[in-house]
Scaffold this motif. Structure first.
Motif, PDB file in Angstrom:
ATOM      1  N   ASP A   1     -29.239 -11.705   5.022  1.00  0.00           N
ATOM      2  CA  ASP A   1     -29.582 -12.738   5.998  1.00  0.00           C
ATOM      3  C   ASP A   1     -30.582 -12.104   6.951  1.00  0.00           C
ATOM      4  O   ASP A   1     -30.233 -11.240   7.751  1.00  0.00           O
ATOM      5  CB  ASP A   1     -28.336 -13.203   6.764  1.00  0.00           C
ATOM      6  CG  ASP A   1     -27.393 -13.946   5.839  1.00  0.00           C
ATOM      7  OD1 ASP A   1     -27.893 -14.721   5.001  1.00  0.00           O
ATOM      8  OD2 ASP A   1     -26.162 -13.713   5.918  1.00  0.00           O
TER       9      ASP A   1
ATOM     10  N   GLU B   1     -28.501 -10.176  -1.653  1.00  0.00           N
ATOM     11  CA  GLU B   1     -28.792 -11.230  -0.676  1.00  0.00           C
ATOM     12  C   GLU B   1     -28.633 -10.694   0.745  1.00  0.00           C
ATOM     13  O   GLU B   1     -27.621 -10.084   1.080  1.00  0.00           O
ATOM     14  CB  GLU B   1     -27.849 -12.424  -0.872  1.00  0.00           C
ATOM     15  CG  GLU B   1     -28.299 -13.622  -0.056  1.00  0.00           C
ATOM     16  CD  GLU B   1     -27.274 -14.743  -0.073  1.00  0.00           C
ATOM     17  OE1 GLU B   1     -26.068 -14.449  -0.135  1.00  0.00           O
ATOM     18  OE2 GLU B   1     -27.685 -15.912  -0.015  1.00  0.00           O
TER      19      GLU B   1
ATOM     20  N   ARG C   1     -22.883 -10.901  -2.703  1.00  0.00           N
ATOM     21  CA  ARG C   1     -24.266 -10.720  -2.258  1.00  0.00           C
ATOM     22  C   ARG C   1     -25.060  -9.870  -3.255  1.00  0.00           C
ATOM     23  O   ARG C   1     -26.204  -9.517  -2.986  1.00  0.00           O
ATOM     24  CB  ARG C   1     -24.270 -10.039  -0.882  1.00  0.00           C
ATOM     25  CG  ARG C   1     -23.900 -10.988   0.230  1.00  0.00           C
ATOM     26  CD  ARG C   1     -23.938 -10.308   1.580  1.00  0.00           C
ATOM     27  NE  ARG C   1     -23.648 -11.250   2.638  1.00  0.00           N
ATOM     28  CZ  ARG C   1     -24.572 -12.056   3.181  1.00  0.00           C
ATOM     29  NH1 ARG C   1     -25.812 -12.026   2.772  1.00  0.00           N
ATOM     30  NH2 ARG C   1     -24.241 -12.900   4.147  1.00  0.00           N
TER      31      ARG C   1
ATOM     32  N   GLY D   1     -31.760  -6.815   8.625  1.00  0.00           N
ATOM     33  CA  GLY D   1     -30.882  -7.683   7.838  1.00  0.00           C
ATOM     34  C   GLY D   1     -29.839  -6.876   7.101  1.00  0.00           C
ATOM     35  O   GLY D   1     -28.658  -7.242   7.033  1.00  0.00           O
TER      36      GLY D   1
ATOM     37  N   THR E   1     -33.152 -17.459  11.028  1.00  0.00           N
ATOM     38  CA  THR E   1     -32.450 -16.501  10.181  1.00  0.00           C
ATOM     39  C   THR E   1     -32.329 -17.129   8.797  1.00  0.00           C
ATOM     40  O   THR E   1     -31.777 -18.227   8.657  1.00  0.00           O
ATOM     41  CB  THR E   1     -31.057 -16.199  10.740  1.00  0.00           C
ATOM     42  OG1 THR E   1     -31.200 -15.644  12.044  1.00  0.00           O
ATOM     43  CG2 THR E   1     -30.332 -15.219   9.839  1.00  0.00           C
ATOM     44  N   ILE E   2     -32.913 -16.440   7.799  1.00  0.00           N
ATOM     45  CA  ILE E   2     -32.903 -17.052   6.469  1.00  0.00           C
ATOM     46  C   ILE E   2     -32.160 -16.156   5.482  1.00  0.00           C
ATOM     47  O   ILE E   2     -32.251 -14.924   5.537  1.00  0.00           O
ATOM     48  CB  ILE E   2     -34.329 -17.303   5.953  1.00  0.00           C
ATOM     49  CG1 ILE E   2     -35.182 -16.011   6.075  1.00  0.00           C
ATOM     50  CG2 ILE E   2     -34.999 -18.426   6.711  1.00  0.00           C
ATOM     51  CD1 ILE E   2     -36.466 -16.084   5.322  1.00  0.00           C
ATOM     52  N   PRO E   3     -31.398 -16.766   4.566  1.00  0.00           N
ATOM     53  CA  PRO E   3     -30.813 -15.979   3.482  1.00  0.00           C
ATOM     54  C   PRO E   3     -31.884 -15.735   2.419  1.00  0.00           C
ATOM     55  O   PRO E   3     -32.622 -16.650   2.059  1.00  0.00           O
ATOM     56  CB  PRO E   3     -29.708 -16.880   2.949  1.00  0.00           C
ATOM     57  CG  PRO E   3     -30.110 -18.273   3.333  1.00  0.00           C
ATOM     58  CD  PRO E   3     -31.055 -18.193   4.486  1.00  0.00           C
TER      59      PRO E   3
END
Lengths: 295, 434, 459
Positions: free
Chosen positions: B71, B69, B189, B101, B144-146
């Motif tokens: 961000d 994962e 993550r 990221g 900002t996206i996960p």
């Protein structure tokens, strides 16, 4: 007249039921209870003794409480209409029914005092003692010689080749086949005619030197001449072996046997001297059968 | 009895003694023989179990895929300036965004070489995953996206414990990479998630981006062609040969032919397809159409043989009854005999289809081994099929393809079990004893 | 219209034909069905036949020859310098043109190819248009003719049944056409091959190295096409497979048929048959990735030099594949031995194993031998296992631990990938295919004859 008519109707009604309604003879002795069977179940010189034999195929009962002795050096004929259980019964005598899935035998069958259904009993020597000839000739797909030699060979009855050859020759001679096949011993057994094949099967059986020979309608697939030849053979073999023969032909039973047992719907109805059973049956069902009212 | 005197008489007792003497030896032989038989069966079943377990063991992990994962800030500055909205979104610098990221998670990594090893943790397909998200929802630009992206095959293998011992050649992770992975895991993550891509993607050179969907669709089109040709033709041939054909030299030739074709090696059918359909008729190479035609010729004998035995099982009394009320022989067969034989024929058809589904050798001949990324859209497009995909992957040197291959085999076996199960069900459901 | 749409159109027109034919017959007799010779639906089928059959035939023929005709036209219109004189070159050109059309863009740099692609596309459009026109015209013509034929006394049922019969007969002859197709396709290419490489060199040569001949133009270096190492490799692997499959298959069939209780039988038999349903590519994978490394490691630990593509691994796995084949055929034949033979042996006092070994197996032997011949034919023709697990090196050896190659492996290797149809390399694959077909044909026919004779014996 009236009473006779009544009697006949009564007789007809009885036909379906199995009970010793009518005992004609006076010399019947019942020292023990052998169920409903009429006649002399026992033999003075018994080789095989069967007591209260029941056979089941799955849930269906095929033989009901049969008691019968098979005497030494006698030919006993088992007769009766189709489906009466005579073949099933004879297959019990050397445990051939073991090969049928779901077949169960109760009661006792003894050979020379030994119970053949004893769990300790080994069927291999048993069947060496009690041979069997089948309805349809079933020679192995081997040569004539090998067919006859097969039994002695698997049981190790002979020491060497010469001995084996002697056994084969003797067996074929006693089966009355030697003169016909002595020049073609290496031909396949299936190349013979039906009657010859059946005599080959008899030779194959006697090569093991059994004590009892069971024959399950041995002539039903044969022509009259071949049948006559086999009947003559049975008569000769009686000197040495005890023979039980199932037949659908009453004439054949009369010709070859000393005792006759009449089966009906899985029950043994009557046993007696062959001459007596055919000329003077004591049970109504036996009389109906031998006079041709059914069967 | 004339010569009995010449031989020494043997009493039954002697015979019995001899028989009994030989018994122990014969009983031992009996037990040995029985044991051989049992051993053969058990041996066969054990091999079957090893085969299936081996593939299950190798393949089950492919249904899970390691993901990481990040961000990611979808930087408007990195979205290309183009008048066309679609091109603008498609050609944005997603790799850059992913790199940023990833960098945010490990700010201490600054040196160029180490940055590269950090980037190597992710699949080369990670930017495309981001792209697909943004293209689907352009409003994400500036946010900002996960996002969970696919990890590289080495990481995936490491997480699944299939990378081998740390000192061997196949172990391609460095110690700092392993450290980073541990940290990602600690921060939750890094996770193994159900591998949807395996079922939705076409083939790819990169193991983590490859899937079986393309091959599955290819198999579907191929079987569609095979089924729609071989079933009607097989049934028609079976009806003619069983119900109408006179017994003569010509039908004898046909029969011998059918029986022989059922035993001709499948690769020979491939040669036929190559020479006739591709070189002579110039049908499109690698297409499910040609594959289906080849498999039709291959399964036809099976279906004809099954169809004939189904027709044979219909008792003649049915035919006599229909003919008796004045039906023509064609009506008799089509109205009365065929419906009764149809379940048996369908069972044969399904078994034939199952064979066709698992077949690969003839398809190699007609070019269905090509590396095809796109999912085929019709029977004329180049395609591959499941078994051939398995063959292609089995040949790939990458370690990560081993689990994919096994997983593809599992999928193929699942289809086969389904089809055979259906055949067994049909047989049980419609079986009639006359 | 493209072809799928046309197919749909034909189906719609045919259905319409059925409807109008039926209606017409009813109209003629103004609803009194019993005055008609046949049921109204037969008149429907009759008209549908007239519409559907000619149009479908046209579509099929068009589909079959369109590609060949179009490419010839396009090649003929190409500038002379591109054409060359060999058919090989033309085939490559067509491939390039088609790639350009599909947008694969491998050869789109050449403007004349680009032009040819456009030309091709144009021709394709014209062809589609012509076909659509033809289909519609034929449908109309057939419909008109069929419609006119319908009258009270017309024997529609007989005609429809006759048409159906023609279809049935045509379908049953496909087997013949398939065989003829196989023979023609392999024989034709093989003859070309044997013009370049003598038959004797091919059949008796000891060196197989097809890669060399393609580079050098001197095809006469015929030593490279000696197929003996391939034959021995095939035989070696098949032999190993039979050594595994025959005893295990036969013994398990015997156990299942003679010893096992019905319950064991109903469980074990289908389980064993799963082995026959596993696709060969799975066996290949298993052989290459599990069995071969295992055997190699085992051999190394014993101090043996085992190739990682050993014949043993491929043979063992192939044997496993054939087990259910041997077992189910043997089971059939053992069960076909009449019970009376078993009874005869048991009545003599034979034990069960004596009966099986000395009576049942000899009686079933012809059938079992036939089954084994079929199994051998299968082993020889098996492709995927050997392609994946056996090597490519044509070693002339009987050592099961060495790598060998087989006929089928070579066919695949020679034909997969880009091919030029005239090179001896490609043609050699067809020559190998011819040998494979002939050998398996002889095995199959021998087996079928033995089995048939055997079946007659006990029926």
């Amino acid at each position: 007249m009236n009473s006779l008519l009544e009697l006949k109707t009564a007789m007809r009604d009885e036909r379906t039921e199995v009970k010793p309604a009518k005992r004609l003879g006076t010399n019947v002795s019942f020292d023990r209870d052998y169920g409903d069977t009429v006649g002399e179940v026992t033999a003075s010189n018994a080789r095989m003794v069967c007591r209260d034999v029941n056979v089941f195929y799955g849930p269906k009962q095929a033989i009901h409480g049969v008691n019968l002795d098979i005497g030494r050096n006698e030919v006993i004929a088992l007769i009766g209409p189709s489906g009466c259980g005579k073949s099933t019964f004879i297959r019990c005598l050397n445990r051939m029914n073991d090969t049928i899935v779901g077949c169960r035998v109760t009661g006792s069958i003894q050979l020379d005092g030994q119970d053949i259904y004893d769990p300790q009993m080994d069927v291999v020597p048993l069947r060496a003692q009690i041979g069997m000839v089948f309805q349809k000739p079933n020679p192995f797909p081997k040569s004539i010689y090998e067919n006859v030699a097969y039994g002695p060979r698997i049981h190790g009855l002979t020491q060497n080749k010469a001995e084996l050859e002697e056994v084969v020759e003797n067996s074929l001679r006693r089966a009355g086949l030697w003169d016909e096949v002595k020049d073609s011993l290496d031909q396949p057994g299936t190349s013979l005619s039906g009657g010859q094949q059946q005599r080959l099967c008899i030779a194959r059986t006697i090569a093991v030197n059994p004590e009892v020979i069971l024959m399950d309608e041995p002539c039903s697939a044969l022509d009259p001449i071949a049948t006559a030849r086999i009947e003559q053979l049975i008569d000769e073999l009686r000197m040495q072996f005890t023979i039980a023969i199932v037949t659908h032909s009453m004439q054949q039973a009369a010709r070859v046997s000393q005792r006759t047992a009449y089966f009906h719907l899985g029950k043994l109805i009557e046993v007696g001297e062959t001459a007596q059973v055919f000329t003077n049956p004591r049970h109504q069902l036996t009389e109906d059968y031998i006079t041709g009212r059914f069967g | 009895m004339n010569s009995a005197s010449s031989s020494r008489p043997i009493t039954p007792g002697e015979t019995l003694a001899k028989v009994k003497a030989g018994l122990p030896r014969r009983r031992a032989a009996e037990r040995r023989f029985r044991a051989y038989g049992l051993a053969a069966i058990v041996g066969g079943l054990v091999v079957l179990a090893i085969l299936l377990l081996d593939i299950l063991f190798k393949g089950h992990s492919a249904f899970w895929q390691t993901r990481i994962e990040l961000d990611v800030f979808v930087d408007p500055a990195m979205v290309a300036a183009s008048s066309d909205e679609r091109t603008r979104l498609m050609e944005a610098d997603y790799s850059g965004m992913i790199r940023q990221g990833l960098g945010k998670l490990f700010p201490e990594v600054t040196e160029r070489g180490r940055k590269r090893s950090l980037g190597a943790l992710l699949s080369g397909g990670a930017p495309y995953e981001l792209r697909d998200r943004v293209v689907a929802d352009p409003a994400l630009i500036g946010q900002t996206i996960p996002i969970w992206v696919t990890a590289s095959p080495d990481v995936d293998m490491f997480e699944k414990g299939q990378l081998g011992a740390p000192d061997t050649d196949s172990f391609r992770l460095k110690s700092d990479q392993i450290e980073w992975l541990a940290r990602l895991k600690q921060e939750h993550r890094l996770e193994k998630r159900f591998n949807t891509q395996f079922f939705s993607a076409g083939d790819s050179r990169e193991p983590e981006q490859s899937g079986i969907w393309g091959a599955a669709v290819g198999s579907f089109f191929t079987l569609l062609v095979t089924l729609s040709l071989s079933l009607p033709m097989g049934i028609a041939a079976a009806i003619y040969l069983e119900e109408f054909a006179p017994r003569n030299r010509w039908t004898d030739v046909i029969e011998v032919n059918i029986n022989n074709l059922a035993a001709v090696p499948s690769i020979v059918f491939g040669l036929l397809g190559l020479a006739v359909f591709i070189n002579f008729f110039q049908l499109p190479r690698s297409s499910p159409l040609v594959g289906g035609l080849v498999l039709t010729l291959m399964t036809l004998p099976v279906i004809i043989i099954a169809g004939r035995s189904a027709l044979k099982a219909v008792p003649p009394s049915i035919r006599e009854a229909a003919l008796g009320v004045g039906a023509s022989s064609m009506q008799t067969v089509l109205h009365h005999v065929l419906p009764l034989a149809l379940p048996g024929m369908l069972t044969g058809g399904i078994i034939g289809m199952a064979r066709a589904l698992g077949e690969s050798a003839p398809l190699l001949m007609i070019g269905m081994v090509a590396f095809i990324v796109d999912v085929p859209g019709s029977v004329m497009d180049p395609a591959t099929v499941l078994p051939v995909q398995i063959y292609l992957w089995a040949d790939s040197p990458e370690r990560a393809f081993v689990e994919r291959t096994s997983a593809a085999i599992l999928v193929l076996l699942a289809f086969l079990i389904l089809m055979n199960g259906l055949a067994v069900y049909l047989r049980r459901r419609f079986e009639r004893r006359w | 219209m493209d072809k799928p749409t046309l197919l749909l159109l034909i189906l719609v027109l045919t259905t319409a034909g059925y409807y109008f034919g039926r209606k017409r017959s009813l109209d003629i007799v103004s609803g009194k069905v019993q005055e008609l010779h046949s049921l109204p639906s037969y008149y429907g089928y009759y008209l549908a036949m007239w519409v559907g059959v000619p149009t479908l035939l046209l579509l099929l023929i068009w589909l079959g020859f369109e590609g060949a005709v179009l490419s010839r036209l396009v090649v003929a219109d190409l500038p002379g310098e591109l054409q060359g004189d060999s058919g090989e070159r033309a085939a490559l050109l067509i491939n390039e043109i088609r790639n350009t059309m599909a947008g694969a863009g491998s050869g789109s740099g050449d403007p004349s190819i680009q032009a040819a692609a456009n030309h091709y596309r144009h021709l394709q459009a014209v062809s589609d248009w012509l076909l659509s026109l033809g289909v519609i015209a034929l449908a109309a013509l057939g419909g008109w003719f069929g419609h006119r034929q319908i009258e009270v006394e017309q024997r529609a049922r007989n005609k429809v049944e006759k048409g159906t019969m023609v279809f049935l007969i045509a379908c049953s002859t496909i087997a013949i056409f398939t065989t003829v197709g196989i023979v023609l396709s392999v024989v034709f290419e093989s003859v070309l091959f044997f013009q370049k490489v003598p038959v004797t060199d091919f059949l008796f040569g000891l060196r197989w190295s097809p890669q060399m001949a393609i580079r050098a133009d001197q095809v006469g270096s015929s030593g490279a096409f000696g197929a003996v190492p391939l034959f021995t490799g095939t035989l070696l692997i098949s032999f190993i497979a039979m050594v595994v499959a025959v005893p295990i298959g036969l013994m398990s069939a015997i156990y299942l048929a003679e010893y096992a209780s019905p319950r064991v039988r109903t469980v074990a038999k289908p389980l064993l048959e799963i082995l026959a349903g596993v696709p060969t590519v799975v066996y290949g994978f298993f052989a290459a990735l599990t069995v071969a490394p295992y055997i190699r490691d085992l051999g190394q630990s014993l101090g043996l030099d085992v190739s990682s593509e050993s014949a043993l691994a491929a043979g063992l796995v192939m044997g496993v594949m054939i087990i259910p084949f041997v077992s189910s055929l043997s089971d059939d034949f053992i069960n076909a031995v009449p019970q009376s033979l078993r009874d005869g042996a048991y009545a003599l006092g034979a034990t069960q194993s004596e009966t099986i070994r000395q009576v049942i197996i000899p009686a079933a032997l012809p059938g079992i031998v036939g089954g084994i011949l079929l199994a051998v034919s299968r082993a020889i023709g098996e492709t995927m296992i050997v392609v994946m697990a056996a090597g490519l090196s044509a070693n002339l050896t009987a050592n099961p631990l060495a790598a060998v190659t087989t006929v089928t492996t070579q066919i695949v290797t020679l034909l997969v990938g880009d091919q030029e149809f005239d090179s001896p390399k490609t043609l050699a694959a067809f020559a190998l295919g011819l040998v494979l077909f002939l050998v398996t044909l002889m095995l199959n026919i021998a087996a079928l004859m033995i089995v048939r004779k055997y079946r007659e014996q006990y029926e």
